[in-house]
Scaffold this active site. Structure first.
Site, short mmCIF file in Angstrom:
data_model
loop_
_atom_site.label_atom_id
_atom_site.label_comp_id
_atom_site.label_asym_id
_atom_site.label_seq_id
_atom_site.Cartn_x
_atom_site.Cartn_y
_atom_site.Cartn_z
N CYS A 142 0.82 -1.21 0.00
CA CYS A 142 0.00 0.00 0.00
C CYS A 142 0.86 1.27 0.00
O CYS A 142 1.61 1.50 -0.94
CB CYS A 142 -0.97 -0.03 1.17
SG CYS A 142 -2.38 1.11 0.96
N LYS A 163 -12.39 7.58 -2.18
CA LYS A 163 -11.55 6.47 -1.71
C LYS A 163 -11.82 5.21 -2.52
O LYS A 163 -12.98 4.85 -2.78
CB LYS A 163 -11.85 6.19 -0.23
CG LYS A 163 -10.96 5.13 0.41
CD LYS A 163 -11.31 4.97 1.88
CE LYS A 163 -10.41 3.96 2.56
NZ LYS A 163 -10.76 3.80 3.99
N SER A 192 -8.14 -0.48 -0.25
CA SER A 192 -8.52 0.57 0.70
C SER A 192 -7.44 1.65 0.67
O SER A 192 -6.45 1.57 1.40
CB SER A 192 -8.66 -0.01 2.12
OG SER A 192 -9.00 1.01 3.04
N HIS A 235 -4.48 -5.03 -0.49
CA HIS A 235 -4.40 -5.68 0.81
C HIS A 235 -4.88 -7.12 0.78
O HIS A 235 -5.88 -7.47 1.44
CB HIS A 235 -5.20 -4.88 1.84
CG HIS A 235 -4.60 -3.55 2.16
ND1 HIS A 235 -3.51 -3.39 2.99
CD2 HIS A 235 -4.95 -2.30 1.75
CE1 HIS A 235 -3.21 -2.11 3.08
NE2 HIS A 235 -4.06 -1.43 2.35
N GLU A 237 -3.58 -9.31 2.43
CA GLU A 237 -3.37 -9.81 3.80
C GLU A 237 -4.57 -9.55 4.71
O GLU A 237 -4.65 -10.11 5.82
CB GLU A 237 -2.12 -9.17 4.42
CG GLU A 237 -2.29 -7.79 4.99
CD GLU A 237 -2.27 -6.66 3.95
OE1 GLU A 237 -2.33 -5.48 4.36
OE2 GLU A 237 -2.21 -6.96 2.74
N ARG A 249 -15.49 2.35 11.35
CA ARG A 249 -14.60 3.36 11.91
C ARG A 249 -14.83 4.72 11.25
O ARG A 249 -14.77 5.76 11.91
CB ARG A 249 -13.15 2.93 11.71
CG ARG A 249 -12.09 3.91 12.21
CD ARG A 249 -10.76 3.61 11.55
NE ARG A 249 -10.80 3.89 10.12
CZ ARG A 249 -9.89 3.46 9.25
NH1 ARG A 249 -8.87 2.73 9.66
NH2 ARG A 249 -9.99 3.77 7.96
#
Length: 308
Positions: A142, A163, A192, A235, A237, A249
């Protein structure tokens, strides 16, 4: 084969419950093999979650891995207990004389800042240069991937109007790459980020090769063979619930694309990328095993660089 991590690291209990073989130091020394030394520079706010995610993938490979957790020397983590950092992390200034078979650098929540405005940018650049002399192969994730391309190749990043957030199908562009061995022609990847690297900028750097991409979110995996580095912009992971946690969040302001069933946040998401996450890390570890010098002192030597 197992991954060797500290007996009291929180990730240990989670991985053992999932069936990942975890080895303590006393058991490791009885095995007459040299484990691969992998360093993890963890720049993410929730360090315990991130170290667990990456230890899970590294520990699932068929080789013994010795994982060293690393932090920026003078940066104080705000979202991770200080006693955890003191017990399990070593500041980079204490490992700079060490040599690693592999080194993973995570993303960081600073992607909307100009690189030069990041407080630890100077040390981060030093670490990137250090990987060229003390690390056999590096993986950046990232923000770290964007920062490494900017540092080494002058490739800029651009802020997105919205985003890039969700799970997107990506095309395998170079199926013959050893990093994509066993990959499907198309595979889902969690995304993200607020910034991107334009494909045209990557094409101008002739020694870079885009291995996988999505038409909407752009390049995903980029091979940088001259730097012995694999750049992952997204991502793989991530755990199943990670995007849901980010969604909550952020106050539910942006629904992650193609993530919740029927786009309904009340329905639990399904993990559609786990197998490819394991494949990518297994292929990366295998590339290290096949080419790293047996003597760690030889890592970074000129002859080793020329032969890889």
């Amino acid at each position: 084969m197992p991954i060797k991590i500290a007996d009291t690291l929180p990730a240990r209990r989670i991985l053992e419950a999932e069936g990942v073989t975890v080895m303590g130091e006393a058991d490791a020394v009885r095995q007459d093999i040299r484990p691969l030394r992998i360093g993890l520079l963890n720049l993410m706010p929730n360090k315990i979650s991130t170290e667990t995610q990456l230890a899970r993938l590294l520990g699932a490979t068929p080789l013994q891995i010795e994982l060293t957790l690393v932090r920026i020397t003078d940066h104080v983590a705000r979202n991770t207990p200080a006693d955890h950092m003191a017990a399990f992390y070593r500041p980079w200034c204490q490992v700079e004389a060490d040599r690693f078979d592999g080194f993973v650098i995570t993303g960081a929540p600073v992607e909307r800042l100009p690189f030069e405005d990041v407080r630890y940018w100077s040390e981060f650049r030093t670490i990137l240069d250090w990987t060229q002399t003390h690390v056999h192969r590096t993986m950046t994730i990232c923000w770290a991937a964007q920062a490494a391309l900017y540092h080494f190749h002058g490739v800029p990043k651009h802020e997105l109007p919205r985003k890039a957030f969700g799970v997107f199908p990506h095309r395998s562009l170079v199926p013959a790459s050893p990093y994509l061995r066993g990959f499907s022609d198309s595979f889902d990847v969690p995304v993200s980020r607020w910034t991107e690297v334009c494909p045209d900028a990557l094409q101008d750097a002739t020694d870079l090769r885009v291995l996988a991409a999505n038409e909407e979110t752009g390049p995903c995996v980029v091979d940088d063979p001259q730097r012995r580095t694999l750049h992952m912009f997204n991502h793989l992971e991530y755990e199943t619930e990670t995007l849901a946690e980010e969604y909550r969040r952020d106050g539910g302001n942006q629904l992650p694309t193609n993530y919740f069933p029927a786009d309904d946040p009340s329905h639990p998401p399904q993990n559609r990328w786990r197998s490819h996450a394991h494949l990518l890390f297994a292929n990366w570890i295998d590339s290290i095993y096949q080419t790293a010098p047996f003597d760690p002192a030889a890592i970074g030597a000129r002859a080793d660089h020329r032969s890889r």
